[in-house]
Write an enzyme that holds these catalytic residues in place. Sequence first.
Site, PDB file in Angstrom:
ATOM      1  CG  ASP A   1      62.481  68.237  38.360  1.00 29.33           C
ATOM      2  OD1 ASP A   1      62.379  68.006  37.176  1.00 29.33           O
ATOM      3  OD2 ASP A   1      61.627  69.096  39.225  1.00 29.33           O
TER       4      ASP A   1
ATOM      5  CE1 TYR B   1      56.277  63.164  41.084  1.00 29.02           C
ATOM      6  CE2 TYR B   1      53.978  63.367  40.172  1.00 29.02           C
ATOM      7  CZ  TYR B   1      55.144  63.151  39.915  1.00 29.02           C
ATOM      8  OH  TYR B   1      55.937  62.789  38.952  1.00 29.02           O
TER       9      TYR B   1
END
Length: 267
Positions: free
Chosen positions: A51, A108
């Site tokens: 993003d 992540y």
Amino acid sequence: MRYFVHIGYKGTNYFGWQRQPDKLSVQEILEDNLSKIFKLPITIYGCGRTDTGVHASQYFFHMDIEKPWNFDLFFRLNRILPDDIALFDIIPVEGQPHARFDAIQRSYDFFIHTYKDPFLSESSSLYLRKNFNLQQMKKAVELLPKYEDYRAFCKSPDKNEHTICKVSSANLYTNSSGDRIRFQISSNRFLGRMIRIIVRKLIEIGDGTLSVDEFESHLISRNTPSKILPAHPQGLFLSKVSYPFLDLKPKAKFPAIEDSGYWNNVV
């Protein structure tokens, strides 16, 4: 010949990885500079989307180059790339493996700080809260590997062929003073905004506005919550990508990820 290219980038100045009209992306920067070097159009394929504002301490893309080059591509590309994108390795691969579809695991890290600090503002998400209930947050984190359907934590679940994600590990860490938090998760795949949505739910659990039972009920029912707000993007890092044929240690030296002694498991 197909090449896998190992890079890292700071996503602050970009509207994510993927090229898009009228918005600067990491893919655009790389494709444009590679095309200048080779003097022909170069298309690259990334290991996934990130993003706007999200970082990658490890990222891979692949590209096909018809003829071998006779110059130092590593040096030349690093020299013209902006400081927030770094090239680490160029790896020739056999056959036609795909940077996105052949990845078997991604990890992540999400960083939160609870006090204002100008030196953390681009690499950690600020939530001005005191006394997060870390034990309750930890209970929710421990539930994640027990479930496989993450439909409830996806921005647009119907756009996916399915919403199954095999989470292999999920952990919550804090520093000694308890004012910084690190959430780490690994899975074979992730859905759109999935990690940021989960982190936002963990924050709500930490400040007492959501219970662990309510969090688990979403995983059980697979119903999308009425309020589905993602956490701020700048705390999120794609930190590890693994393939059956390629498993490299990240080379980006982001201190918060590198310094394991700084972080303690929440108990």
